[in-house]
Design a protein around this motif. Structure first.
Motif, PDB file in Angstrom:
ATOM      1  N   ASP A  20      19.152 -92.024  68.171  1.00  0.00           N
ATOM      2  CA  ASP A  20      20.349 -91.823  67.050  1.00  0.00           C
ATOM      3  C   ASP A  20      20.561 -90.474  66.804  1.00  0.00           C
ATOM      4  OD1 ASP A  20      18.420 -91.030  64.976  1.00  0.00           O
ATOM      5  OD2 ASP A  20      18.543 -93.256  63.953  1.00  0.00           O
ATOM      6  N   THR A  21      21.343 -89.944  65.889  1.00  0.00           N
ATOM      7  CA  THR A  21      21.600 -88.709  65.580  1.00  0.00           C
ATOM      8  C   THR A  21      20.592 -87.956  65.126  1.00  0.00           C
ATOM      9  OG1 THR A  21      22.613 -89.449  63.109  1.00  0.00           O
ATOM     10  CG2 THR A  21      24.051 -89.281  65.095  1.00  0.00           C
ATOM     11  N   GLU A  22      19.516 -88.397  64.764  1.00  0.00           N
ATOM     12  CA  GLU A  22      18.327 -87.645  63.957  1.00  0.00           C
ATOM     13  C   GLU A  22      17.049 -88.137  64.703  1.00  0.00           C
ATOM     14  OE1 GLU A  22      18.151 -87.134  59.841  1.00  0.00           O
ATOM     15  OE2 GLU A  22      20.273 -86.888  59.895  1.00  0.00           O
ATOM     16  N   GLY A  23      17.133 -88.612  65.947  1.00  0.00           N
ATOM     17  CA  GLY A  23      15.782 -88.637  66.719  1.00  0.00           C
ATOM     18  C   GLY A  23      15.130 -90.018  66.499  1.00  0.00           C
ATOM     19  N   ASN A  24      15.797 -90.852  65.743  1.00  0.00           N
ATOM     20  CA  ASN A  24      15.018 -92.305  65.900  1.00  0.00           C
ATOM     21  C   ASN A  24      15.425 -92.851  67.158  1.00  0.00           C
ATOM     22  OD1 ASN A  24      14.009 -92.465  62.830  1.00  0.00           O
ATOM     23  ND2 ASN A  24      16.120 -92.208  62.626  1.00  0.00           N
ATOM     24  N   VAL A  25      14.170 -93.579  67.705  1.00  0.00           N
ATOM     25  CA  VAL A  25      14.354 -94.182  68.923  1.00  0.00           C
ATOM     26  C   VAL A  25      14.681 -95.729  68.909  1.00  0.00           C
ATOM     27  CG1 VAL A  25      13.361 -94.473  71.078  1.00  0.00           C
ATOM     28  CG2 VAL A  25      12.897 -92.313  70.021  1.00  0.00           C
ATOM     29  N   TRP A  26      15.688 -96.178  69.305  1.00  0.00           N
ATOM     30  CA  TRP A  26      16.051 -97.807  69.228  1.00  0.00           C
ATOM     31  C   TRP A  26      16.079 -98.368  70.515  1.00  0.00           C
ATOM     32  CZ3 TRP A  26      18.265 -99.720  64.541  1.00  0.00           C
ATOM     33  CH2 TRP A  26      18.641 -98.873  63.519  1.00  0.00           C
ATOM     34  N   SER A  27      15.451 -99.518  70.625  1.00  0.00           N
ATOM     35  CA  SER A  27      15.275-100.241  71.638  1.00  0.00           C
ATOM     36  C   SER A  27      16.346-101.464  71.720  1.00  0.00           C
ATOM     37  CB  SER A  27      13.951-100.792  72.118  1.00  0.00           C
ATOM     38  OG  SER A  27      13.028 -99.989  72.416  1.00  0.00           O
ATOM     39  N   PHE A  48      27.860 -93.227  63.312  1.00  0.00           N
ATOM     40  CA  PHE A  48      26.885 -93.353  64.388  1.00  0.00           C
ATOM     41  C   PHE A  48      26.268 -94.707  64.701  1.00  0.00           C
ATOM     42  CE2 PHE A  48      23.273 -93.329  67.406  1.00  0.00           C
ATOM     43  CZ  PHE A  48      23.980 -92.772  68.532  1.00  0.00           C
ATOM     44  N   LEU A  49      25.679 -95.258  63.613  1.00  0.00           N
ATOM     45  CA  LEU A  49      25.061 -96.707  64.142  1.00  0.00           C
ATOM     46  C   LEU A  49      26.354 -97.568  64.292  1.00  0.00           C
ATOM     47  CD1 LEU A  49      22.284 -96.475  61.518  1.00  0.00           C
ATOM     48  CD2 LEU A  49      22.220 -96.081  64.125  1.00  0.00           C
ATOM     49  N   VAL A  50      27.469 -97.493  63.570  1.00  0.00           N
ATOM     50  CA  VAL A  50      28.720 -98.424  63.553  1.00  0.00           C
ATOM     51  C   VAL A  50      29.274 -98.126  64.980  1.00  0.00           C
ATOM     52  CG1 VAL A  50      30.906 -99.041  62.391  1.00  0.00           C
ATOM     53  CG2 VAL A  50      28.807 -98.781  61.253  1.00  0.00           C
ATOM     54  N   ASP A  51      29.616 -97.057  65.091  1.00  0.00           N
ATOM     55  CA  ASP A  51      30.301 -96.568  66.492  1.00  0.00           C
ATOM     56  C   ASP A  51      29.704 -97.173  67.575  1.00  0.00           C
ATOM     57  OD1 ASP A  51      32.361 -96.067  64.620  1.00  0.00           O
ATOM     58  OD2 ASP A  51      32.152 -93.691  65.037  1.00  0.00           O
ATOM     59  N   ALA A  52      28.304 -96.580  67.871  1.00  0.00           N
ATOM     60  CA  ALA A  52      27.793 -96.330  68.851  1.00  0.00           C
ATOM     61  C   ALA A  52      26.826 -97.633  69.318  1.00  0.00           C
ATOM     62  CB  ALA A  52      26.600 -95.190  69.227  1.00  0.00           C
ATOM     63  N   PHE A  53      26.211 -98.226  68.178  1.00  0.00           N
ATOM     64  CA  PHE A  53      25.229 -99.433  68.183  1.00  0.00           C
ATOM     65  C   PHE A  53      25.924-100.810  67.655  1.00  0.00           C
ATOM     66  CE2 PHE A  53      21.646 -96.235  67.906  1.00  0.00           C
ATOM     67  CZ  PHE A  53      21.749 -96.084  69.427  1.00  0.00           C
ATOM     68  N   GLY A  54      26.927-100.640  67.057  1.00  0.00           N
ATOM     69  CA  GLY A  54      27.726-101.745  66.723  1.00  0.00           C
ATOM     70  C   GLY A  54      27.318-102.610  65.574  1.00  0.00           C
ATOM     71  N   PHE A  55      26.583-101.823  64.627  1.00  0.00           N
ATOM     72  CA  PHE A  55      26.209-102.218  63.273  1.00  0.00           C
ATOM     73  C   PHE A  55      27.586-102.511  62.386  1.00  0.00           C
ATOM     74  CE2 PHE A  55      21.965-100.856  64.705  1.00  0.00           C
ATOM     75  CZ  PHE A  55      21.311-101.715  63.871  1.00  0.00           C
ATOM     76  N   GLU A  56      27.509-103.244  61.442  1.00  0.00           N
ATOM     77  CA  GLU A  56      28.403-103.753  60.305  1.00  0.00           C
ATOM     78  C   GLU A  56      27.948-103.111  58.940  1.00  0.00           C
ATOM     79  OE1 GLU A  56      30.845-107.253  58.619  1.00  0.00           O
ATOM     80  OE2 GLU A  56      29.373-107.545  59.851  1.00  0.00           O
ATOM     81  N   PHE A  92      15.677 -96.268  56.657  1.00  0.00           N
ATOM     82  CA  PHE A  92      15.387 -94.988  57.456  1.00  0.00           C
ATOM     83  C   PHE A  92      15.933 -93.930  56.215  1.00  0.00           C
ATOM     84  CE2 PHE A  92      16.275 -98.166  60.647  1.00  0.00           C
ATOM     85  CZ  PHE A  92      15.407 -97.749  61.815  1.00  0.00           C
ATOM     86  N   ARG A  93      15.489 -92.850  56.226  1.00  0.00           N
ATOM     87  CA  ARG A  93      16.203 -91.572  55.488  1.00  0.00           C
ATOM     88  C   ARG A  93      16.663 -90.813  56.690  1.00  0.00           C
ATOM     89  NH1 ARG A  93      14.625 -90.684  49.965  1.00  0.00           N
ATOM     90  NH2 ARG A  93      14.220 -92.570  49.141  1.00  0.00           N
ATOM     91  N   TYR A  94      17.991 -90.175  56.352  1.00  0.00           N
ATOM     92  CA  TYR A  94      18.624 -89.482  57.375  1.00  0.00           C
ATOM     93  C   TYR A  94      19.180 -88.150  56.562  1.00  0.00           C
ATOM     94  CZ  TYR A  94      19.102 -93.177  60.908  1.00  0.00           C
ATOM     95  OH  TYR A  94      19.036 -93.879  61.686  1.00  0.00           O
ATOM     96  N   ASP A  95      18.992 -86.834  57.159  1.00  0.00           N
ATOM     97  CA  ASP A  95      19.320 -85.615  56.782  1.00  0.00           C
ATOM     98  C   ASP A  95      21.034 -85.688  56.385  1.00  0.00           C
ATOM     99  OD1 ASP A  95      16.738 -84.506  56.648  1.00  0.00           O
ATOM    100  OD2 ASP A  95      17.077 -83.649  58.502  1.00  0.00           O
ATOM    101  N   ASP A  96      21.629 -86.393  57.335  1.00  0.00           N
ATOM    102  CA  ASP A  96      22.973 -86.516  57.408  1.00  0.00           C
ATOM    103  C   ASP A  96      23.302 -88.131  57.444  1.00  0.00           C
ATOM    104  OD1 ASP A  96      25.944 -86.518  57.447  1.00  0.00           O
ATOM    105  OD2 ASP A  96      25.846 -85.086  58.834  1.00  0.00           O
ATOM    106  N   ALA A  97      23.168 -88.786  56.147  1.00  0.00           N
ATOM    107  CA  ALA A  97      23.040 -90.088  56.403  1.00  0.00           C
ATOM    108  C   ALA A  97      24.737 -90.705  56.458  1.00  0.00           C
ATOM    109  CB  ALA A  97      22.643 -90.753  54.917  1.00  0.00           C
ATOM    110  N   PRO A  98      25.593 -89.970  55.944  1.00  0.00           N
ATOM    111  CA  PRO A  98      26.839 -90.322  56.394  1.00  0.00           C
ATOM    112  C   PRO A  98      27.149 -90.557  57.806  1.00  0.00           C
ATOM    113  CG  PRO A  98      27.051 -89.059  54.382  1.00  0.00           C
ATOM    114  CD  PRO A  98      25.643 -88.870  54.910  1.00  0.00           C
ATOM    115  N   ALA A  99      26.856 -89.259  58.572  1.00  0.00           N
ATOM    116  CA  ALA A  99      26.811 -89.184  59.947  1.00  0.00           C
ATOM    117  C   ALA A  99      26.092 -90.101  60.621  1.00  0.00           C
ATOM    118  CB  ALA A  99      26.660 -87.659  60.376  1.00  0.00           C
ATOM    119  N   ALA A 100      25.208 -90.449  60.062  1.00  0.00           N
ATOM    120  CA  ALA A 100      24.153 -91.569  60.963  1.00  0.00           C
ATOM    121  C   ALA A 100      24.728 -93.110  60.684  1.00  0.00           C
ATOM    122  CB  ALA A 100      22.855 -91.684  60.150  1.00  0.00           C
ATOM    123  N   ILE A 101      25.545 -93.129  59.400  1.00  0.00           N
ATOM    124  CA  ILE A 101      26.044 -94.450  59.452  1.00  0.00           C
ATOM    125  C   ILE A 101      27.114 -94.598  60.234  1.00  0.00           C
ATOM    126  CG2 ILE A 101      27.528 -95.846  57.599  1.00  0.00           C
ATOM    127  CD1 ILE A 101      25.674 -94.897  55.398  1.00  0.00           C
TER     128      ILE A 101
END
Length: 135
Positions: free
Chosen positions: A116-123, A19-27, A8-17
């Motif tokens: 996610d924070t920039e509109g990517n859709v996760w299942s 979010f992915l950790v806090d909301a979806f449980g990524f490490e 992925f490429r994110y306009d605000d990658a630090p915020a995306a990281i």
């Protein structure tokens, strides 16, 4: 190990990281930054991984932009989780936008869908496409 890793490429990658950790449980496995720009990050979820970086006008960014000028590129990865309902509750409590509530699927298992924070859709689901259908 999986041979396909979504990127992925994110306009605000630090915020995306975050979010992915806090909301979806990524490490976070790797996070290489130059100030507020993320050059490369690797985030793990179970046996899977995504890689991401900041949107920028480099060679790869130009390839993506040239492929579909003016189009917003949205990825839609599927992530296997053990407890779909609990994962959805956690994601919602962390601020994720739930697009489709957990529900059983015709092909087996259950899943839910979140943005996610920039509109990517996760299942997220408990259907395992690697499991043999002959069992």
């Amino acid at each position: 190990m999986p041979s396909i890793i979504p990127t992925f490429r994110y306009d605000d990658a630090p915020a995306a990281i975050d979010f992915l950790v806090d909301a979806f449980g990524f490490e976070v496995m790797m996070d290489i930054r130059d100030g507020d720009l993320v050059d490369h990050a690797q985030l793990r979820h179970g046996d899977g991984m995504v890689m991401l970086g900041s949107t920028r006008p480099d060679a790869f960014g130009a390839l993506v932009a040239d492929h579909a000028p003016g189009a917003r590129h949205v990825s839609t990865p599927y992530v296997m989780v053990a407890d779909v309902a609990a994962h959805a509750r956690h994601a919602r409590s962390a601020g994720a936008t739930i697009l489709s509530e957990p529900e059983d699927q015709d092909y087996g298992g259950a899943n839910y869908v979140a943005a996610d924070t920039e509109g990517n859709v996760w299942s997220f689901g408990d259907y395992d496409p690697w499991a043999s259908s002959d069992d």
